[in-house]
Enzyme design. Structure first.
Site, PDB file in Angstrom:
ATOM      1  N   PHE A 179       0.689  -1.328  -0.036  1.00 27.19           N
ATOM      2  CA  PHE A 179       0.262  -0.200   0.098  1.00 27.19           C
ATOM      3  C   PHE A 179       0.757   1.117   0.035  1.00 27.19           C
ATOM      4  O   PHE A 179       0.425   2.242  -0.335  1.00 27.19           O
ATOM      5  CB  PHE A 179      -0.899  -0.306   1.450  1.00 27.19           C
ATOM      6  CG  PHE A 179      -0.704   0.367   2.410  1.00 27.19           C
ATOM      7  CD1 PHE A 179      -0.506   1.971   2.691  1.00 27.19           C
ATOM      8  CD2 PHE A 179       0.123  -0.210   3.657  1.00 27.19           C
ATOM      9  CE1 PHE A 179       0.504   1.947   4.059  1.00 27.19           C
ATOM     10  CE2 PHE A 179       0.461   0.227   5.285  1.00 27.19           C
ATOM     11  CZ  PHE A 179       1.526   1.419   5.057  1.00 27.19           C
ATOM     12  N   LYS A 207      -1.101  -6.908  -9.740  1.00 21.93           N
ATOM     13  CA  LYS A 207      -2.166  -7.099  -8.135  1.00 21.93           C
ATOM     14  C   LYS A 207      -1.707  -6.004  -6.828  1.00 21.93           C
ATOM     15  O   LYS A 207      -1.021  -6.261  -6.081  1.00 21.93           O
ATOM     16  CB  LYS A 207      -1.716  -8.907  -7.567  1.00 21.93           C
ATOM     17  CG  LYS A 207      -3.158  -9.352  -6.895  1.00 21.93           C
ATOM     18  CD  LYS A 207      -3.920  -8.215  -6.322  1.00 21.93           C
ATOM     19  CE  LYS A 207      -2.855  -7.950  -5.004  1.00 21.93           C
ATOM     20  NZ  LYS A 207      -3.620  -7.248  -4.103  1.00 21.93           N
ATOM     21  N   GLU A 212      -4.699  -3.949  -2.415  1.00 18.70           N
ATOM     22  CA  GLU A 212      -6.027  -3.279  -2.132  1.00 18.70           C
ATOM     23  C   GLU A 212      -6.468  -2.736  -1.503  1.00 18.70           C
ATOM     24  O   GLU A 212      -8.042  -1.329  -1.239  1.00 18.70           O
ATOM     25  CB  GLU A 212      -6.526  -4.954  -1.996  1.00 18.70           C
ATOM     26  CG  GLU A 212      -7.277  -5.167  -0.391  1.00 18.70           C
ATOM     27  CD  GLU A 212      -5.689  -6.177   0.285  1.00 18.70           C
ATOM     28  OE1 GLU A 212      -4.359  -5.469  -0.652  1.00 18.70           O
ATOM     29  OE2 GLU A 212      -5.840  -7.022   0.229  1.00 18.70           O
ATOM     30  N   ARG A 213      -5.769  -1.610  -0.098  1.00 14.07           N
ATOM     31  CA  ARG A 213      -5.996  -0.085   0.458  1.00 14.07           C
ATOM     32  C   ARG A 213      -5.887   1.304  -0.547  1.00 14.07           C
ATOM     33  O   ARG A 213      -6.668   1.970  -0.646  1.00 14.07           O
ATOM     34  CB  ARG A 213      -5.192  -0.437   1.595  1.00 14.07           C
ATOM     35  CG  ARG A 213      -6.022  -1.317   2.521  1.00 14.07           C
ATOM     36  CD  ARG A 213      -4.637  -1.415   3.557  1.00 14.07           C
ATOM     37  NE  ARG A 213      -3.641  -2.422   3.488  1.00 14.07           N
ATOM     38  CZ  ARG A 213      -2.427  -2.483   4.832  1.00 14.07           C
ATOM     39  NH1 ARG A 213      -2.677  -2.344   5.378  1.00 14.07           N
ATOM     40  NH2 ARG A 213      -1.911  -3.295   4.272  1.00 14.07           N
ATOM     41  N   SER A 247       5.555  -7.271   3.821  1.00 10.84           N
ATOM     42  CA  SER A 247       5.676  -7.362   4.406  1.00 10.84           C
ATOM     43  C   SER A 247       6.463  -8.662   4.963  1.00 10.84           C
ATOM     44  O   SER A 247       6.059  -9.701   3.550  1.00 10.84           O
ATOM     45  CB  SER A 247       4.384  -7.811   5.837  1.00 10.84           C
ATOM     46  OG  SER A 247       3.475  -8.418   5.180  1.00 10.84           O
ATOM     47  N   CYS A 257       9.579   2.017   4.156  1.00 10.14           N
ATOM     48  CA  CYS A 257      10.535   0.738   3.936  1.00 10.14           C
ATOM     49  C   CYS A 257      11.435   0.572   4.322  1.00 10.14           C
ATOM     50  O   CYS A 257      12.460   0.114   5.049  1.00 10.14           O
ATOM     51  CB  CYS A 257      10.672  -0.735   3.223  1.00 10.14           C
ATOM     52  SG  CYS A 257      10.869   0.404   1.385  1.00 10.14           S
ATOM     53  N   GLU A 310       8.568  -4.863  12.919  1.00 12.29           N
ATOM     54  CA  GLU A 310       8.758  -3.080  11.903  1.00 12.29           C
ATOM     55  C   GLU A 310       7.114  -2.809  13.040  1.00 12.29           C
ATOM     56  O   GLU A 310       5.959  -3.774  13.548  1.00 12.29           O
ATOM     57  CB  GLU A 310       9.108  -4.010  11.000  1.00 12.29           C
ATOM     58  CG  GLU A 310       8.481  -2.584  10.020  1.00 12.29           C
ATOM     59  CD  GLU A 310       8.170  -2.850   8.801  1.00 12.29           C
ATOM     60  OE1 GLU A 310       7.541  -3.827   8.319  1.00 12.29           O
ATOM     61  OE2 GLU A 310       8.963  -2.895   7.609  1.00 12.29           O
TER      62      GLU A 310
HETATM   63  P1  NAD Z   1       1.445  -6.491   2.875  1.00  8.33           P
HETATM   64  O1  NAD Z   1       1.815  -7.623   3.340  1.00  8.33           O
HETATM   65  O2  NAD Z   1       0.178  -6.194   3.951  1.00  8.33           O
HETATM   66  O3  NAD Z   1       0.880  -6.341   1.572  1.00  8.33           O
HETATM   67  C1  NAD Z   1       1.881  -6.728   0.204  1.00  8.33           C
HETATM   68  C2  NAD Z   1       0.711  -7.729  -0.672  1.00  8.33           C
HETATM   69  O4  NAD Z   1       0.282  -8.979  -0.349  1.00  8.33           O
HETATM   70  C3  NAD Z   1      -0.388  -6.155  -0.578  1.00  8.33           C
HETATM   71  O5  NAD Z   1      -1.403  -7.229  -2.531  1.00  8.33           O
HETATM   72  C4  NAD Z   1      -0.971  -7.192  -0.855  1.00  8.33           C
HETATM   73  O6  NAD Z   1      -3.176  -7.210  -0.850  1.00  8.33           O
HETATM   74  C5  NAD Z   1      -0.709  -9.402  -0.117  1.00  8.33           C
HETATM   75  N1  NAD Z   1      -1.224 -10.092   1.067  1.00  8.33           N
HETATM   76  C6  NAD Z   1      -1.349  -9.099   2.044  1.00  8.33           C
HETATM   77  N2  NAD Z   1      -1.709 -10.087   2.844  1.00  8.33           N
HETATM   78  C7  NAD Z   1      -1.534 -11.697   1.827  1.00  8.33           C
HETATM   79  C8  NAD Z   1      -1.700 -13.082   2.261  1.00  8.33           C
HETATM   80  N3  NAD Z   1      -2.344 -13.480   2.995  1.00  8.33           N
HETATM   81  N4  NAD Z   1      -1.609 -13.965   0.993  1.00  8.33           N
HETATM   82  C9  NAD Z   1      -1.002 -13.370   0.005  1.00  8.33           C
HETATM   83  N5  NAD Z   1      -0.553 -12.272  -0.443  1.00  8.33           N
HETATM   84  C10 NAD Z   1      -1.561 -11.765   0.821  1.00  8.33           C
HETATM   85  O7  NAD Z   1       1.754  -5.313   2.722  1.00  8.33           O
HETATM   86  P2  NAD Z   1       1.642  -3.534   3.072  1.00  8.33           P
HETATM   87  O8  NAD Z   1       1.022  -3.858   5.066  1.00  8.33           O
HETATM   88  O9  NAD Z   1       0.471  -3.699   1.962  1.00  8.33           O
HETATM   89  O10 NAD Z   1       2.882  -2.887   2.937  1.00  8.33           O
HETATM   90  C11 NAD Z   1       4.381  -2.092   4.028  1.00  8.33           C
HETATM   91  C12 NAD Z   1       4.882  -3.614   4.456  1.00  8.33           C
HETATM   92  O11 NAD Z   1       6.044  -3.224   2.789  1.00  8.33           O
HETATM   93  C13 NAD Z   1       5.640  -3.244   5.506  1.00  8.33           C
HETATM   94  O12 NAD Z   1       5.753  -3.713   5.783  1.00  8.33           O
HETATM   95  C14 NAD Z   1       7.035  -2.961   4.744  1.00  8.33           C
HETATM   96  O13 NAD Z   1       8.508  -2.519   5.270  1.00  8.33           O
HETATM   97  C15 NAD Z   1       7.145  -3.474   3.496  1.00  8.33           C
HETATM   98  N6  NAD Z   1       7.224  -2.847   2.136  1.00  8.33           N
HETATM   99  C16 NAD Z   1       8.800  -3.223   2.038  1.00  8.33           C
HETATM  100  C17 NAD Z   1       9.565  -2.924   0.851  1.00  8.33           C
HETATM  101  C18 NAD Z   1      11.006  -2.744  -0.010  1.00  8.33           C
HETATM  102  O14 NAD Z   1      11.424  -2.662  -0.924  1.00  8.33           O
HETATM  103  N7  NAD Z   1      11.743  -3.527   0.965  1.00  8.33           N
HETATM  104  C19 NAD Z   1       8.770  -1.328   0.540  1.00  8.33           C
HETATM  105  C20 NAD Z   1       7.639  -0.881   0.410  1.00  8.33           C
HETATM  106  C21 NAD Z   1       7.152  -1.608   1.354  1.00  8.33           C
END
Ligand code: NAD
Length: 499
Positions: free
Chosen positions: A150, A174, A177-178, A227, A282, A384
């Site tokens: 997101f 994909k 969704e937020r 994450s 991140c 985190e």
């Molecule tokens: P998230 O893991 O909740 O979601 C990321 C994606 O995974 C979304 O598209 C979501 O729909 C999907 N998803 C969520 N739950 C799922 C599940 N159970 N099974 C399959 N797919 C699922 O992350 P977020 O809250 O959107 O983003 C924040 C996180 O992203 C933080 O941990 C941040 O550190 C990390 N991040 C990392 C980087 C990097 O380059 N390392 C960059 C930006 C953000």
């Protein structure tokens, strides 16, 4: 009436048919601004079929023509910059000026991708053996997918789709969704720039859509950012299904402050990097490690008034330092980490939990929080938080300070503040983290370098953008050729050695 968002498949906006939806909020006001359809396995399959069909023609289009679509896209984004930034900040909550930065850092990778024809060139050895030439070429994988978080709704989708498409692949995005609005707008601009239908598809969804990507036989590679638990899950399931997978996860980015650092400069850097975008980056700095008691006390004297006077505001307030968090649920999670820190015995020097934004009482706001005396065995240190919370862990020596990021399970970004070149050089060499800043708090490499964390911040062996993106989105074919006029020596039953 709530707006219903659509998928973009095969060059057209299409309504969801699964009957499942998620609410998209306006974090600034707390209202539901739209609902986003959550794709079924069948909807994902149809999108992939369509992309597979379109990809053949795109792969056969010469690389320079493909790059020209990206060049036109750059202009179109400039034309619609303000509209995109407003939509981004309304869905995400970050300020408009920060939303513009989100778009800009994505565009820089699109600019890089315009030069990808150069990196797609293969190798050639003239006369590798008697009458024999060898050459290699890079070919696209076919249909590839990106699953994005997101917090950078413009930048991360562009990091993924621009290099993939420049290399001749079709792409299924994909998005989170937020924050689903901006990714669809970007895909529409790609179509307007001349991208053939079916090459960039945006399919919204949750775990169902993600699993459909991971299990689809025609998707050859998956890039994920989000994450760590989900990154690890996607890496394992995607790899088990024979795909190429790169997954970038969570972070706990440390900033060491040495006794000789310019403390005013370091304070400015820490405040911006800790609290910009409400800490939902991140590469945000979340742990400060002053070396020596004198440094720690002097730094706390500077940090406390700055955190107390941070200006929280609605995303549209151009004077705000940061806006609301993305959802009410995430806000509660961050606040509960602050409660936990107090219970664990850290000293809460600034408490922003009770902040209320006048006129926006239902928005997802909190003020900046600052912890001192945080210890490495506390959960607020190990996990985190992803919010406007900065933790200070005091260290007695440089070696003790260095051991903190080195022993932490995450290894995304790290920084050191010092005037000592020897210390900086030693740190850059010995720290067990993927991206390092020297007096630079958020060391996000530029587009022509690569971006990627170490340890549990990154799964897979190739980074995002830069030359690694071309390696990730292509496969190498090597051709050994000999023409009939070459040497004729009859059948040989020994492995050729080119002697
Ligand atoms: P998230 O893991 O909740 O979601 C990321 C994606 O995974 C979304 O598209 C979501 O729909 C999907 N998803 C969520 N739950 C799922 C599940 N159970 N099974 C399959 N797919 C699922 O992350 P977020 O809250 O959107 O983003 C924040 C996180 O992203 C933080 O941990 C941040 O550190 C990390 N991040 C990392 C980087 C990097 O380059 N390392 C960059 C930006 C953000």
């Amino acid at each position: 009436m709530t707006t219903e968002l659509q998928h973009l498949i095969g060059g057209k906006l299409v309504s969801g048919t699964s009957g499942r939806f998620a609410d998209v909020y306006s974090p600034m006001t707390g209202e539901v601004r739209a609902r986003v359809p959550l794709a079924s396995v069948e909807e994902m399959r149809a999108a992939v079929e369509n992309a597979k069909e379109a990809q053949r023609g795109w792969a056969a289009t010469n690389p320079q023509r493909r790059a020209r679509v990206l060049m036109r896209f750059l202009d179109l984004v400039q034309r619609d910059y303000d509209e995109l930034a407003l939509l981004l900040s309304l869905e995400h909550g970050k300020t408009i000026v920060d939303a513009k930065g989100d778009i800009q850092r994505g565009l820089e990778v699109v600019e890089f991708a315009c030069g990808i024809p150069h990196l797609l060139k293969g190798e050639f050895t003239d006369g590798a053996g008697p009458g024999i030439d060898i050459y290699s070429m890079r070919q696209p994988l076919g249909v590839v997918a990106g699953i994005t978080p997101f917090n950078f709704p413009a930048m991360i989708p562009m990091w993924k789709f621009a290099p993939a498409i420049a290399c001749g692949n079709a792409f299924i995005l994909k998005p989170s969704e937020r924050t689903p609005g901006v990714p669809v707008k970007l895909a529409e601009l790609m179509l307007e720039a001349g991208l053939p239908a079916g090459i960039l598809n945006v399919v919204h969804g949750d775990k169902v859509a993600v699993d459909a990507i991971l299990d689809d036989r025609d998707i050859k590679a998956v890039g994920f950012v989000g994450s760590t638990p989900i990154a690890e899950y996607i890496y394992n399931r995607g790899c088990a299904n024979g795909k190429r997978v790169q997954c970038f996860g969570g972070a706990k980015n440390h900033a060491l402050v040495m006794p000789d650092a310019d403390l005013d400069q370091a304070t400015d850097a820490l405040i911006g990097a800790g609290f910009g975008a409400a800490g939902e980056r991140c590469m945000a700095i979340s742990v400060v490690v002053p070396v020596g008691r004198k440094t720690a006390d002097a730094l706390m004297d500077r940090l406390i008034p700055r955190v107390e006077s941070l200006k929280v505001g609605p995303s549209t307030d151009s004077s705000a330092d940061f806006g609301p968090l993305v959802t009410a649920e995430h806000l509660e999670r961050v606040k509960s980490y602050v409660d936990l820190g107090v219970k664990e015995g850290a000293r809460l020097a600034v408490d922003g939990r009770n902040f209320k934004m006048q006129g926006y009482e239902n928005g997802f706001y909190m003020g900046g929080c600052l912890f001192d005396e945080v210890k490495p065995d506390m959960r607020i240190y190990k996990e985190e938080i992803f919010g406007p919370v900065l933790s200070v862990v005091r260290a007695d020596s440089y070696e003790e300070a260095l051991s903190l990021p080195n022993d932490h399970e995450y290894g995304n970004g790290v920084a050191i503040f010092t005037r000592d070149g020897d210390a900086a050089r030693d740190f850059a060499s010995r720290v067990d983290v993927g991206m390092v800043g020297i007096n630079v708090p958020i060391p996000v490499p530029l587009a022509y370098y690569t971006f990627g964390g170490w340890k549990r911040s990154g799964f897979g062996d190739l980074n995002q953008h830069g030359p690694d993106a071309v390696r990730f989105y292509t496969k190498t074919k090597t051709v050994t050729s000999r023409w009939p006029s070459g040497v004729k020596e009859g059948a040989s039953f020994v492995i050729p050695t080119m002697e």
